[in-house]
Design a protein around this motif. Structure first.
Motif, short mmCIF file in Angstrom:
data_model
loop_
_atom_site.label_atom_id
_atom_site.label_comp_id
_atom_site.label_asym_id
_atom_site.label_seq_id
_atom_site.Cartn_x
_atom_site.Cartn_y
_atom_site.Cartn_z
N ARG A 46 -52.19 94.54 5.98
CA ARG A 46 -50.73 94.65 6.10
C ARG A 46 -50.38 95.81 7.03
NH1 ARG A 46 -50.73 93.41 0.53
NH2 ARG A 46 -50.51 95.59 -0.06
N PHE A 47 -49.44 95.56 7.92
CA PHE A 47 -48.93 96.59 8.83
C PHE A 47 -47.60 97.08 8.26
CE2 PHE A 47 -46.22 97.79 12.45
CZ PHE A 47 -47.00 98.78 13.02
N SER A 48 -47.47 98.37 8.03
CA SER A 48 -46.26 98.95 7.44
C SER A 48 -45.60 99.91 8.41
CB SER A 48 -46.62 99.71 6.14
OG SER A 48 -47.18 98.85 5.19
N THR A 49 -44.28 99.93 8.36
CA THR A 49 -43.52 100.81 9.24
C THR A 49 -42.13 101.00 8.66
OG1 THR A 49 -42.83 101.19 11.52
CG2 THR A 49 -42.65 98.95 10.69
N VAL A 50 -41.31 101.78 9.32
CA VAL A 50 -39.93 102.01 8.91
C VAL A 50 -39.00 101.42 9.95
CG1 VAL A 50 -38.16 103.73 8.40
CG2 VAL A 50 -40.51 104.11 7.65
N GLY A 51 -38.15 100.49 9.53
CA GLY A 51 -37.21 99.85 10.44
C GLY A 51 -35.94 100.66 10.59
N ILE A 52 -35.35 100.59 11.77
CA ILE A 52 -34.07 101.24 12.05
C ILE A 52 -33.19 100.28 12.85
CG2 ILE A 52 -34.91 103.62 11.98
CD1 ILE A 52 -35.24 103.54 14.98
N TYR A 53 -31.91 100.58 12.91
CA TYR A 53 -30.96 99.79 13.69
C TYR A 53 -30.80 98.36 13.15
CZ TYR A 53 -32.28 103.47 16.99
OH TYR A 53 -32.58 104.67 17.57
N GLY A 54 -31.02 98.15 11.86
CA GLY A 54 -30.83 96.81 11.31
C GLY A 54 -29.35 96.47 11.16
N PHE A 55 -29.04 95.19 11.19
CA PHE A 55 -27.66 94.77 10.96
C PHE A 55 -27.65 93.43 10.23
CE2 PHE A 55 -28.82 92.98 15.06
CZ PHE A 55 -28.37 91.68 14.98
N THR A 56 -26.54 93.16 9.54
CA THR A 56 -26.36 91.94 8.77
C THR A 56 -24.93 91.45 8.93
OG1 THR A 56 -28.00 92.57 7.10
CG2 THR A 56 -26.40 90.89 6.47
N LEU A 57 -24.77 90.15 9.11
CA LEU A 57 -23.46 89.51 9.14
C LEU A 57 -23.40 88.54 7.97
CD1 LEU A 57 -20.76 88.99 10.63
CD2 LEU A 57 -21.95 87.18 11.91
N GLU A 58 -22.38 88.67 7.12
CA GLU A 58 -22.32 87.83 5.93
C GLU A 58 -20.92 87.31 5.67
OE1 GLU A 58 -21.62 89.99 1.89
OE2 GLU A 58 -23.29 91.02 2.87
N GLY A 59 -20.88 86.20 4.94
CA GLY A 59 -19.62 85.63 4.48
C GLY A 59 -19.75 85.26 3.02
N GLY A 60 -18.65 85.37 2.26
CA GLY A 60 -18.71 85.10 0.83
C GLY A 60 -17.47 84.38 0.34
N TYR A 61 -17.61 83.76 -0.84
CA TYR A 61 -16.49 83.05 -1.46
C TYR A 61 -16.64 83.15 -2.97
CZ TYR A 61 -13.34 79.28 -2.81
OH TYR A 61 -12.32 78.54 -3.39
N PHE A 62 -15.56 83.52 -3.65
CA PHE A 62 -15.55 83.62 -5.11
C PHE A 62 -15.27 82.24 -5.70
CE2 PHE A 62 -15.20 88.07 -4.12
CZ PHE A 62 -15.86 88.70 -5.16
N VAL A 63 -16.31 81.61 -6.25
CA VAL A 63 -16.15 80.28 -6.87
C VAL A 63 -15.53 80.41 -8.25
CG1 VAL A 63 -18.03 79.26 -5.55
CG2 VAL A 63 -18.53 80.38 -7.74
N ALA A 64 -15.58 81.58 -8.83
CA ALA A 64 -14.94 81.90 -10.11
C ALA A 64 -14.63 83.39 -10.09
CB ALA A 64 -15.84 81.53 -11.29
N ASP A 65 -13.79 83.84 -11.01
CA ASP A 65 -13.51 85.27 -11.08
C ASP A 65 -14.81 86.05 -11.24
OD1 ASP A 65 -10.87 84.61 -10.92
OD2 ASP A 65 -10.36 85.14 -13.00
N ASN A 66 -15.02 87.01 -10.35
CA ASN A 66 -16.18 87.92 -10.37
C ASN A 66 -17.49 87.29 -9.95
OD1 ASN A 66 -14.57 90.09 -11.43
ND2 ASN A 66 -14.75 89.14 -13.46
N LEU A 67 -17.49 86.00 -9.60
CA LEU A 67 -18.73 85.34 -9.18
C LEU A 67 -18.61 84.90 -7.72
CD1 LEU A 67 -21.55 84.24 -9.73
CD2 LEU A 67 -20.48 82.13 -10.58
N ARG A 68 -19.39 85.54 -6.84
CA ARG A 68 -19.31 85.29 -5.40
C ARG A 68 -20.59 84.66 -4.89
NH1 ARG A 68 -20.85 88.74 -1.00
NH2 ARG A 68 -21.29 90.35 -2.58
N LEU A 69 -20.45 83.57 -4.14
CA LEU A 69 -21.56 83.00 -3.41
C LEU A 69 -21.50 83.51 -1.98
CD1 LEU A 69 -21.58 79.28 -4.62
CD2 LEU A 69 -22.80 81.25 -5.57
#
Length: 204
Positions: A46-69
């Protein structure tokens, strides 16, 4: 009167987590622990390292109160600059991951806890040294450049906290299995600018 802002904030977070609320988020991952299972052609470890400059784009929807997909795309690398070097003095090893994540989260006030299924790719890119100029290669990988790409599947565990109505901090751990055998993981913290589509929230 001193408690009034707390009551107002509590009502705001409850409204943000009601059924029917959509949201989008853009996250950064400043520090991420990465591992990659190298093939037997390149040591079989296994090759191990520390990642930097990561990014994430996400979208969500509450199908019920307090429950998000949610659905999210993410990318992180340990050395973006090194990827652009075509003929370095010394050997360079860079590791990057691309991930598609689908799952759900349970919200309670400012807190949320959840999990997601993850599909993605882990890529180890090794660029040999310029030996003619006195450079040295990495003993683990030898004297020839290569790219070791591995498809991965994983389960993500996440815990988040809303620092403000529009900024969430999330700790995550993603153990994964690679195609062809081998274990890898992603572990880190994400800061997400989160925007729920509620006019009464956005205008305050």
């Amino acid at each position: 009167m001193a408690q009034e802002p707390n009551f107002r904030d509590a009502a705001r977070y409850r409204q943000m987590c009601q059924q029917g609320v959509w949201s989008v988020g853009l996250g950064i991952e400043p520090v991420v622990s990465l591992t990659h299972p190298t093939s037997w052609h390149h040591g079989g470890h296994r090759f191990s390292t520390v990642g930097i400059y990561g990014f994430t784009l996400e979208g969500g929807y509450f199908v019920a109160d307090n429950l998000r997909l949610s659905a999210a795309l993410g990318y992180v690398a340990n050395d973006w600059g090194g990827m652009l070097l075509g003929n370095p003095y010394d050997a360079i090893s860079t590791l990057s991951t691309f991930r598609l994540k689908l799952g759900g989260h349970w919200h309670s006030g400012r807190w949320d806890f959840g999990g997601r299924f993850v599909w993605g790719r882990s890529t180890l890119n090794y660029v040999e040294a310029n030996v003619a100029e006195g450079g040295t290669n990495d003993d683990r990988f030898g004297e020839e450049s290569f790219k070791d790409r591995r498809s991965i599947v994983a389960v993500a565990y996440e815990a988040g906290y809303m620092l403000t109505p529009f900024l969430r901090a999330t700790a995550f751990y993603e153990p994964s299995l690679a195609r062809g055998g081998g274990y890898a993981h992603t572990l880190g913290v994400r800061l997400t600018i989160w925007v729920p589509f509620i006019s009464s929230i956005a205008c305050k």
